[in-house]
Design a protein around this motif. Structure first.
Motif, short mmCIF file in Angstrom:
data_model
loop_
_atom_site.label_atom_id
_atom_site.label_comp_id
_atom_site.label_asym_id
_atom_site.label_seq_id
_atom_site.Cartn_x
_atom_site.Cartn_y
_atom_site.Cartn_z
N ALA A 1 -18.79 -8.95 -28.08
CA ALA A 1 -17.52 -9.39 -28.65
C ALA A 1 -16.39 -8.39 -28.35
O ALA A 1 -15.27 -8.79 -28.00
CB ALA A 1 -17.66 -9.58 -30.16
N THR A 2 -16.69 -7.10 -28.43
CA THR A 2 -15.64 -6.11 -28.18
C THR A 2 -15.25 -6.05 -26.71
O THR A 2 -14.13 -5.68 -26.37
CB THR A 2 -16.07 -4.70 -28.65
N ARG A 3 -16.18 -6.42 -25.82
CA ARG A 3 -15.84 -6.45 -24.39
C ARG A 3 -15.07 -7.72 -24.05
O ARG A 3 -14.25 -7.73 -23.14
CB ARG A 3 -17.10 -6.32 -23.54
N ALA A 4 -15.35 -8.80 -24.77
CA ALA A 4 -14.65 -10.06 -24.51
C ALA A 4 -13.27 -10.09 -25.16
O ALA A 4 -12.39 -10.82 -24.72
CB ALA A 4 -15.49 -11.23 -25.01
N ILE A 5 -13.07 -9.31 -26.24
CA ILE A 5 -11.80 -9.28 -26.97
C ILE A 5 -11.28 -7.85 -26.91
O ILE A 5 -11.60 -7.01 -27.77
CB ILE A 5 -12.01 -9.74 -28.43
N PRO A 6 -10.49 -7.51 -25.91
CA PRO A 6 -10.11 -6.11 -25.67
C PRO A 6 -9.40 -5.44 -26.85
O PRO A 6 -9.54 -4.22 -27.02
CB PRO A 6 -9.17 -6.21 -24.46
N ARG A 7 -8.67 -6.19 -27.67
CA ARG A 7 -7.96 -5.55 -28.78
C ARG A 7 -8.91 -4.81 -29.71
O ARG A 7 -8.52 -3.82 -30.36
CB ARG A 7 -7.17 -6.63 -29.53
N LEU A 8 -10.17 -5.22 -29.76
CA LEU A 8 -11.15 -4.56 -30.61
C LEU A 8 -11.54 -3.19 -30.08
O LEU A 8 -12.20 -2.41 -30.78
CB LEU A 8 -12.40 -5.42 -30.77
#
Length: 476
Positions: free
Chosen positions: A57-64
């Motif tokens: 999820a953190t790689r797919a959603i860079p803001r994280l």
């Protein structure tokens, strides 16, 4: 399996003035704005699979994986930039509750986690898997800074990061279209000095274009004024009167029963079937949101009556979403409205009608988005001044309530089914924040209140049940 595209979640790298205001006021307990979500899971997921789901999820959603960089001077908004030292094990943890592992123990833990500040030098979120709940269940706490997203943006995040089925090979990330307008550029290597330098260069390079654009807008306004002078004057007067209404504090004194002034977080939750709340609102000529607010007011009316306090009206704050289809996922797009709530009205149908009238009127206000005009100035004030102004604006209300449309289908987290999603909103300046998210046919209500003001938890929970039951009875 289609890969998730969450590159657009969170919006542009540079914070909006409203987000900068929330970020810079975070240091004071009176204006802290971090919120959380408490999920109940049917079982404790495998830890390695749980970590892997967050990694994807953190790689797919860079803001994280981005942190906030503050400029040397507050004349420039803070900016999100890649955290080159990102450590998933810092942000994702697990805790085991002592026996017997009740919901109350989970909520007490969530209150402690939500009330403490996030590390300003790291990405602005943290997640905790809570094991040891009764009946083999588990809890999931997700805490996120308001500068990263409002409630609707958080629901978008949950829709992306959860699975729609219990995939055997690991957490399935559902397909999600990219944000309107494409994905924003991700910034790397940003420093406090470079932010100021970039803004200066931007001002030099864009100066002529901005002047031309401003001149064009001015000529357009002048042309409309010449074509319709009476209409122009009328619109200006309407906006001025609307702005005055929006800025005027509610004509109701704060309740003497809700003036604790403490900074602690105490949480409680309540469930209502979405279909029943819809029927109740419809029976009284209102909506789900109107019925929700009427239930909240019924709960506080009963709590006051128990202590012999006759309070006819209560100052209340309500966020109004300004999102449309062109807005990026995540980020913040809302306005605040203050309401003289009919606390003393015993008829739930009449309360629904009064709430509906207010909501319709405030949505039609020409100056509903007036903060868009003020925040660019406010966000550039020194932090101590900004904090005091923000605290003054928020302390005029007793209660804040927010209804967030959620997910209409069950979802899974690393193979565990999510049974409930309880939103926990911050409570800057107010005694209680009441937030509702609909999930798979159930309205999950989370209440964050000041334990120095609302001192009898069992009584308040009883009032909450009764307040909503009298509203639901309208639809039966």
């Amino acid at each position: 399996m289609t890969e998730l595209d969450g590159r657009g979640w969170g919006g542009p790298a540079r914070m909006s003035p409203a987000e900068a205001l929330m970020w810079r006021a975070e240091g004071d307990l009176r204006t802290r704005s971090s919120g959380a979500l408490v999920e109940l899971l049917d079982t404790a997921p495998d830890w390695d699979r749980f970590l892997a789901a967050h990694e994807r999820a953190t790689r797919a959603i860079p803001r994280l994986r981005e942190r906030v960089v503050e400029p040397l001077l507050p004349v420039v908004e803070p900016t999100w930039t890649e955290d080159t030292h990102f450590d998933l094990n810092y942000h994702v943890q697990r805790i085991r509750l002592p026996e017997p592992g009740t919901l109350r123990q989970l909520l007490d833990l969530a209150g402690q986690v939500t009330s403490r500040p996030l590390d300003p030098n790291r990405p602005q979120w943290e997640a905790i898997l809570v094991e040891g709940l009764e009946d083999g269940r588990a809890g999931y706490l997700l805490k996120i800074h308001h500068a990263m997203s409002d409630g609707l943006g958080m629901v978008q995040l949950l829709g992306m990061a959860h699975s729609e089925r219990a995939a055997p090979g690991g957490a399935h990330l559902p397909a999600m279209a990219a944000a309107p307008g494409g994905s924003p550029t991700r910034l790397t290597g940003v420093t406090p000095l470079s932010l100021v330098a970039d803004r200066l260069l931007e001002g030099i390079s864009d100066g002529p274009a901005r002047l031309v654009g401003a001149a064009g807008q001015a000529l357009g306004l002048l042309g409309r004024a010449l074509r319709d002078p009476a209409g122009t004057v009328e619109r200006a007067v309407d906006y001025s009167l609307s702005l005055r209404r929006m800025l005027t504090p509610p004509a109701a004194q704060r309740s003497p029963l809700l003036r604790g002034g403490g900074f602690g977080y105490r949480l409680t939750v309540h469930d209502v079937l979405l279909d029943e709340l819809k029927k109740a609102g419809k029976a009284a000529g209102g909506s789900v949101n109107d019925a929700f607010l009427a239930g909240v007011l019924g709960a506080f009316r009963r709590y006051h009556e128990h202590f012999g306090q006759q309070v006819d009206h209560m100052p209340m704050a309500i966020p109004i979403s300004l999102r449309d289809s062109s807005d990026p996922m995540g980020g913040n797009r809302f306005a605040g409205a203050r309401f003289v709530a009919p606390l003393g009205e015993p008829d739930p149908a009449a309360r629904i009608q009064l709430v509906r009238e207010f909501i319709l009127n405030v949505r039609a206000e020409p100056a509903i988005a007036f903060l868009d005009l003020l925040t660019p100035v406010l966000s550039k004030l020194p932090s101590p001044v900004l904090t005091e102004l923000t605290a003054e604006l928020t302390k005029v209300s007793d209660v804040q309530a927010s209804n967030i449309p959620g997910l209409g289908h069950p979802v899974y987290l690393a193979g565990a089914k999510v049974l409930r999603m309880y939103p926990i909103g911050p409570r800057p300046g107010v005694t209680a924040m009441v937030t509702m998210v609909s999930y798979d046919g159930t309205c999950c209500i989370g209440v964050n209140f000041d334990p120095e003001a609302i001192t009898d938890l069992e009584l308040f929970e009883s009032c909450l049940r009764d307040g909503f039951d009298e509203v639901l009875a309208l639809g039966r």
